[in-house]
Design a protein around this motif. Structure first.
Motif, PDB file in Angstrom:
ATOM      1  N   UNK A   1      15.880  -9.019  26.957  1.00 22.28           N
ATOM      2  CA  UNK A   1      15.691  -8.831  28.389  1.00 22.28           C
ATOM      3  C   UNK A   1      14.770  -9.913  28.929  1.00 22.28           C
ATOM      4  N   UNK A   2      15.171 -10.526  30.027  1.00 24.34           N
ATOM      5  CA  UNK A   2      14.297 -11.507  30.670  1.00 24.34           C
ATOM      6  C   UNK A   2      13.060 -10.861  31.285  1.00 24.34           C
ATOM      7  N   UNK A   3      13.088  -9.556  31.426  1.00 26.99           N
ATOM      8  CA  UNK A   3      11.929  -8.824  31.929  1.00 26.99           C
ATOM      9  C   UNK A   3      10.983  -8.473  30.783  1.00 26.99           C
ATOM     10  N   UNK A   4      11.512  -7.842  29.736  1.00 30.89           N
ATOM     11  CA  UNK A   4      10.671  -7.403  28.620  1.00 30.89           C
ATOM     12  C   UNK A   4      10.035  -8.553  27.861  1.00 30.89           C
ATOM     13  N   UNK A   5      10.692  -9.704  27.863  1.00 26.82           N
ATOM     14  CA  UNK A   5      10.158 -10.830  27.096  1.00 26.82           C
ATOM     15  C   UNK A   5       8.784 -11.240  27.605  1.00 26.82           C
ATOM     16  N   UNK A   6       8.458 -10.921  28.847  1.00 22.16           N
ATOM     17  CA  UNK A   6       7.168 -11.307  29.420  1.00 22.16           C
ATOM     18  C   UNK A   6       6.024 -10.424  28.933  1.00 22.16           C
ATOM     19  N   UNK A   7       6.348  -9.290  28.311  1.00 22.06           N
ATOM     20  CA  UNK A   7       5.284  -8.379  27.895  1.00 22.06           C
ATOM     21  C   UNK A   7       5.549  -7.767  26.521  1.00 22.06           C
ATOM     22  N   UNK A   8       6.003  -8.578  25.615  1.00 20.25           N
ATOM     23  CA  UNK A   8       6.196  -8.103  24.251  1.00 20.25           C
ATOM     24  C   UNK A   8       4.877  -7.654  23.635  1.00 20.25           C
ATOM     25  N   UNK A   9       3.773  -8.230  24.093  1.00 21.54           N
ATOM     26  CA  UNK A   9       2.471  -7.784  23.600  1.00 21.54           C
ATOM     27  C   UNK A   9       2.241  -6.309  23.928  1.00 21.54           C
ATOM     28  N   UNK A  10       2.663  -5.873  25.109  1.00 19.78           N
ATOM     29  CA  UNK A  10       2.510  -4.468  25.463  1.00 19.78           C
ATOM     30  C   UNK A  10       3.459  -3.581  24.656  1.00 19.78           C
ATOM     31  N   UNK A  11       4.658  -4.096  24.374  1.00 27.87           N
ATOM     32  CA  UNK A  11       5.586  -3.353  23.528  1.00 27.87           C
ATOM     33  C   UNK A  11       4.966  -3.115  22.152  1.00 27.87           C
ATOM     34  N   UNK A  12       4.281  -4.126  21.637  1.00 23.89           N
ATOM     35  CA  UNK A  12       3.597  -3.962  20.348  1.00 23.89           C
ATOM     36  C   UNK A  12       2.469  -2.953  20.470  1.00 23.89           C
ATOM     37  N   UNK A  13       1.757  -2.969  21.589  1.00 24.39           N
ATOM     38  CA  UNK A  13       0.686  -2.009  21.792  1.00 24.39           C
ATOM     39  C   UNK A  13       1.165  -0.572  21.728  1.00 24.39           C
ATOM     40  N   UNK A  14       2.397  -0.334  22.158  1.00 28.31           N
ATOM     41  CA  UNK A  14       2.942   1.022  22.098  1.00 28.31           C
ATOM     42  C   UNK A  14       3.043   1.536  20.663  1.00 28.31           C
ATOM     43  N   UNK A  15       3.168   0.630  19.715  1.00 25.81           N
ATOM     44  CA  UNK A  15       3.325   1.047  18.325  1.00 25.81           C
ATOM     45  C   UNK A  15       2.050   1.675  17.763  1.00 25.81           C
ATOM     46  N   UNK A  16       0.916   1.326  18.331  1.00 25.69           N
ATOM     47  CA  UNK A  16      -0.335   1.970  17.929  1.00 25.69           C
ATOM     48  C   UNK A  16      -0.313   3.425  18.384  1.00 25.69           C
ATOM     49  N   UNK A  17       0.235   3.661  19.559  1.00 26.49           N
ATOM     50  CA  UNK A  17       0.328   5.022  20.099  1.00 26.49           C
ATOM     51  C   UNK A  17       1.433   5.813  19.401  1.00 26.49           C
TER      52      UNK A  17
ATOM     53  N   UNK B   1      10.871  -0.879  21.539  1.00 26.88           N
ATOM     54  CA  UNK B   1       9.755   0.039  21.359  1.00 26.88           C
ATOM     55  C   UNK B   1      10.142   1.453  21.788  1.00 26.88           C
ATOM     56  N   UNK B   2      10.734   1.582  22.967  1.00 21.48           N
ATOM     57  CA  UNK B   2      10.995   2.937  23.467  1.00 21.48           C
ATOM     58  C   UNK B   2      12.153   3.015  24.455  1.00 21.48           C
ATOM     59  N   UNK B   3      13.139   2.147  24.325  1.00 18.70           N
ATOM     60  CA  UNK B   3      14.348   2.290  25.135  1.00 18.70           C
ATOM     61  C   UNK B   3      15.179   3.435  24.561  1.00 18.70           C
ATOM     62  N   UNK B   4      15.758   4.243  25.419  1.00 13.57           N
ATOM     63  CA  UNK B   4      16.607   5.336  24.924  1.00 13.57           C
ATOM     64  C   UNK B   4      17.544   5.795  26.033  1.00 13.57           C
ATOM     65  N   UNK B   5      18.635   6.448  25.636  1.00 12.09           N
ATOM     66  CA  UNK B   5      19.503   7.158  26.552  1.00 12.09           C
ATOM     67  C   UNK B   5      20.339   6.309  27.486  1.00 12.09           C
ATOM     68  N   UNK B   6      20.380   4.997  27.296  1.00  8.90           N
ATOM     69  CA  UNK B   6      21.111   4.147  28.231  1.00  8.90           C
ATOM     70  C   UNK B   6      22.577   3.992  27.851  1.00  8.90           C
ATOM     71  N   UNK B   7      22.968   4.565  26.711  1.00  6.36           N
ATOM     72  CA  UNK B   7      24.362   4.595  26.287  1.00  6.36           C
ATOM     73  C   UNK B   7      24.467   5.664  25.211  1.00  6.36           C
TER      74      UNK B   7
END
Length: 452
Positions: A342-358, A309-315
């Motif tokens: 990511x074992x962290x992001x997988x718990x909140x993919x619903x929120x990642x989708x919510x970012x797409x509305x924004x 959704x919004x990862x950037x700049x890490x490489x």
């Protein structure tokens, strides 16, 4: 109290595994009664079908593990187990098309840039707590991929997130086979620092082309042998079996979905040119952070993307990333899914989708599709999961509020009609796992692995 096998079968084994079993516990009727009902009805919910709109005060009927009815009303048997979900939301199970959960430090066979005969099923640890944490986030299906150390990596495994069951019981039945490719920084770094090929992008693609030239020669030798046998030549000698070349031949035969780790716009075009040259199709580019630059050129190929959704700049490859990438690419006609990696992001993919509305103004249905039906298509299981349609698997999530909200929490998760997560049961709440979740956030990355 239910017997241990009964509890195990319905996902409650997590209570034992976490060491937080508390007695007595009132388990759901589905887990406690012998001859449990095969019909479940979720009623009075806001039902987000993904394919045919949102139904206010709707119902979902699951019969024998399949969705049997969706609508304002359903014609379920009178003795069906009924869940009154008034004020709550119902969606299909979330699907993660790019995960390394339950693979530990075995995600890369970084001993050669071409390892297509590696099988991720051989590294799959069904006891990994990351699977339970994903389940608590509503994730019901995952594509577990090889890492990105190699230009051509190993073959993936697809699971249904039935945490608590055996390894074989967690495999998604008859899911298509996928293989992981990677281009760009990761293989360059892994082999370049050893002073081996490939250490440049030129080396990346030379290695790939040579691998397919070898596969073509291997196929030709078998074709010649089979032709001799067909003519009755009893002196024909079979070529030596080579697992690596067999796997590459299956790519050329179209028997493996090609999933490619790739960031840069120029590399999407190169990968597509090589696929055209050797006659295979790319199923999806993964990460694909520069797809917004060339979406109009990739859309006609039918290749999808599984992106952040919004990862950037890490490489270096991520410096041109923008959070509007997913929606901009979708508007160009590219099939877009979001994924965790990511074992962290997988718990909140619903929120990642919510970012797409924004970011970009996606509709709620378009955003939800990115973590359900489109993700299912990338894996090749969209005919069975990814939407609330009659005949599909009973993989259903009940949420306390709109799932695209940052306040959303999973109440219940059904997979094939069986209850595998229930936040109302002692031990199922995420508070018991807060420390484990913190640990999991650092487990999925690897310097030679998928994205860091």
């Amino acid at each position: 109290m239910a017997s241990f096998p009964s509890v195990l079968r319905h996902g409650c084994a997590a209570l034992f595994l976490a060491g937080i079993w508390a007695a007595p516990i009132n388990l759901p009727a589905q887990a406690t009664q012998s001859g449990a009902p095969t019909d479940v009805v979720i009623k009075n919910a806001t039902v987000m079908t993904v394919t045919h709109g949102t139904i206010e005060h709707g119902s979902v009927w699951i019969h024998d593990g399949k969705i049997a009815g969706v609508g304002a009303t359903v014609d379920a048997p009178a003795d069906a187990r009924t869940i009154d979900a008034v004020g709550k939301f119902v969606t299909p199970g979330i699907i993660d098309p790019h995960s390394h959960s339950a693979l530990g430090d075995d995600i890369n066979e970084a001993t050669s840039p071409v390892t297509p005969s590696m099988m991720m099923i051989d590294a799959f640890d069904n006891r990994d707590k990351a699977l339970y944490q994903a389940l608590a986030g509503g994730v019901t299906t995952e594509l577990l991929l090889h890492g990105s150390a190699n230009m051509i990596g190993g073959q993936a495994v697809v699971i249904k997130n039935k945490f608590g069951l055996s390894r074989d019981e967690m495999l998604f039945p008859n899911a298509p086979r996928s293989i992981k490719f990677a281009s760009g920084e990761n293989p360059k770094r892994v082999y370049g620092r050893r002073n081996e090929v490939p250490s440049t992008r030129m080396g990346n693609f030379e290695v790939m082309r040579q691998a397919f030239e070898d596969a073509k020669a291997y196929m030709a030798s078998w074709d010649a042998y089979n032709a001799k046998v067909a003519k009755g030549d009893k002196d024909a000698v079979a070529p030596k079996k080579d697992l690596k070349l067999e796997a590459l031949a299956d790519v050329l035969r179209g028997k493996l979905y090609v999933q490619i780790h790739c960031y840069r716009a120029d590399e999407f075009l190169t990968e597509e040119a090589i696929a055209k040259e050797y006659g295979y199709k790319i199923r999806a580019f993964h990460h694909a952070l520069e797809m917004y630059k060339v979406g109009d050129k990739i859309a006609p190929t039918g290749t999808g993307i599984a992106t952040f959704a919004d990862w950037w700049g890490f490489k270096d490859e991520a410096w041109d990333a923008i959070p509007w990438n997913a929606v901009m690419s979708m508007r160009e006609g590219v099939r877009v899914a979001l994924k965790s990696d990511s074992n962290d992001y997988v718990r909140r993919l619903n929120q990642e989708a919510g970012k797409m509305v924004h970011y970009g103004g996606a509709t709620e249905e378009e955003a939800l599709r990115m973590i359900t039906l489109n993700a299912a298509w990338i894996i090749g299981v969209d005919d069975r999961v990814g939407s609330l349609d009659v005949g599909k698997d009973g993989d259903v999530v009940i949420w306390n509020v709109d799932p695209l909200s940052t306040y959303a929490r999973v109440d219940k998760v059904y997979i094939d009609g069986d209850l595998f997560f229930d936040s109302s049961l002692p031990g199922f709440g995420t508070t018991h796992f807060s420390g484990a979740m913190h640990d999991a956030a650092s487990e999925g990355s690897d310097d030679e692995g998928d994205e860091q």
